[in-house]
Design a protein around this motif. Structure first.
Motif, short mmCIF file in Angstrom:
data_model
loop_
_atom_site.label_atom_id
_atom_site.label_comp_id
_atom_site.label_asym_id
_atom_site.label_seq_id
_atom_site.Cartn_x
_atom_site.Cartn_y
_atom_site.Cartn_z
N TYR A 164 -28.39 -2.68 4.74
CA TYR A 164 -27.87 -2.51 6.10
C TYR A 164 -26.66 -1.58 6.10
O TYR A 164 -26.73 -0.45 6.57
CB TYR A 164 -27.50 -3.89 6.68
CG TYR A 164 -27.13 -3.88 8.14
CD1 TYR A 164 -28.11 -3.99 9.12
CD2 TYR A 164 -25.81 -3.78 8.55
CE1 TYR A 164 -27.78 -3.99 10.47
CE2 TYR A 164 -25.46 -3.78 9.90
CZ TYR A 164 -26.45 -3.89 10.85
OH TYR A 164 -26.12 -3.88 12.18
N SER B 51 -36.03 -0.14 6.08
CA SER B 51 -35.49 -1.13 5.14
C SER B 51 -35.79 -2.56 5.55
O SER B 51 -36.00 -3.42 4.71
CB SER B 51 -33.99 -0.92 4.89
OG SER B 51 -33.23 -1.15 6.05
N SER C 72 -26.63 2.90 13.69
CA SER C 72 -26.64 4.34 13.45
C SER C 72 -25.68 5.08 14.38
O SER C 72 -24.84 5.87 13.93
CB SER C 72 -28.07 4.86 13.64
OG SER C 72 -28.13 6.24 13.41
N ARG D 207 -32.94 2.51 8.44
CA ARG D 207 -32.67 1.09 8.70
C ARG D 207 -33.96 0.36 9.10
O ARG D 207 -34.23 -0.75 8.63
CB ARG D 207 -31.60 0.95 9.80
CG ARG D 207 -31.41 -0.46 10.32
CD ARG D 207 -30.90 -1.43 9.26
NE ARG D 207 -31.01 -2.80 9.73
CZ ARG D 207 -31.43 -3.83 9.01
NH1 ARG D 207 -31.77 -3.66 7.75
NH2 ARG D 207 -31.50 -5.03 9.53
N TRP E 276 -26.57 2.27 4.93
CA TRP E 276 -26.91 3.40 5.81
C TRP E 276 -25.67 3.88 6.57
O TRP E 276 -25.54 5.07 6.87
CB TRP E 276 -28.03 3.01 6.78
CG TRP E 276 -29.23 2.44 6.08
CD1 TRP E 276 -29.88 1.27 6.37
CD2 TRP E 276 -29.93 3.00 4.95
NE1 TRP E 276 -30.93 1.07 5.49
CE2 TRP E 276 -31.00 2.12 4.62
CE3 TRP E 276 -29.78 4.17 4.19
CZ2 TRP E 276 -31.88 2.35 3.57
CZ3 TRP E 276 -30.66 4.40 3.14
CH2 TRP E 276 -31.69 3.51 2.84
N ALA F 198 -30.66 -1.46 14.80
CA ALA F 198 -30.68 -0.24 13.96
C ALA F 198 -30.10 0.95 14.73
O ALA F 198 -29.34 1.75 14.18
CB ALA F 198 -32.12 0.06 13.54
#
Length: 201
Positions: free
Chosen positions: A150, A186, A99, A183, A153, A95
């Motif tokens: 996924y 989720s 990001s 993330r 984001w 994650a």
């Protein structure tokens, strides 16, 4: 400066996740290093091809290669009993990588004055490209293409940067934290995009 920090965070996170996947698949030490490096740099290489940056730009990232190699070595030498908890941490580092690299990729394209569509594509490819290559090389179904949210984001990060909603350092760091949290939420709560299964005849 923000770009450098995000690149570093993303490189470490994805190098570690690639190394762990290789160890789960019982690859040898060379396989662990290859998968770690490919995961860390694959997304950036694909993005560079698409937005017109020479692929040779990759070889100028000497410091990042060293950081990736150190991260992979650390994971390889990590005690097994600590690696057992990887499932929890594996998704988390993934994650962080998603990001950091999605924002970094979007900034890269935005700085080259590409249109919004290109900024979004750069965000998605940089954020998830390395993970796709990692999963394919490990013989797994890529996370990006499964119903768990996924790539959405990464698209969100691309839109926010492409529309210049986040421009200064603190706004970009806030966006980084926001995308990472979304993330994590989720996969923790199993948020899914709609999917349709075809019945087998």
């Amino acid at each position: 400066m923000t770009w450098e920090v995000l690149s570093m965070i993303g490189t470490i996170a994805f190098a570690v996740s690639g190394a762990i996947v290789a160890m789960e698949e019982e690859y040898d030490i060379l396989g662990v290093y290859i998968l770690g490096i490919v995961t860390a740099f694959g997304g950036g290489a694909i993005r560079n091809l698409l937005i017109g940056v020479p692929v040779s730009a990759l070889w100028e990232q000497g410091l990042f290669f060293q950081i990736a190699l150190i991260s992979i070595t650390a994971v390889f030498l990590f005690p097994n009993n600590l690696l057992k908890h990887w499932n929890r941490w594996g998704n988390f580092t993934d994650a962080i990588g998603l990001s950091a690299f999605a924002i970094q990729g979007a900034m890269y394209a935005a700085d080259m004055n590409h249109p919004l569509s290109a900024v979004i594509v750069a965000a998605v490819l940089t954020g998830s490209g390395g993970g796709i290559i990692r999963d394919l090389l490990a013989g797994r179904k890529p996370i990006v293409l499964r119903s768990e949210i996924y790539a959405v984001w990464a698209i969100l990060a691309g839109v926010i940067i492409g529309l210049k909603i986040a421009t200064n350092s603190w706004e970009l760091y806030t966006l980084f934290i926001l995308v990472t949290i979304l993330r994590v939420l989720s996969y923790t709560y199993d948020w899914k995009l709609p999917s349709r299964r075809l019945g087998v005849h």
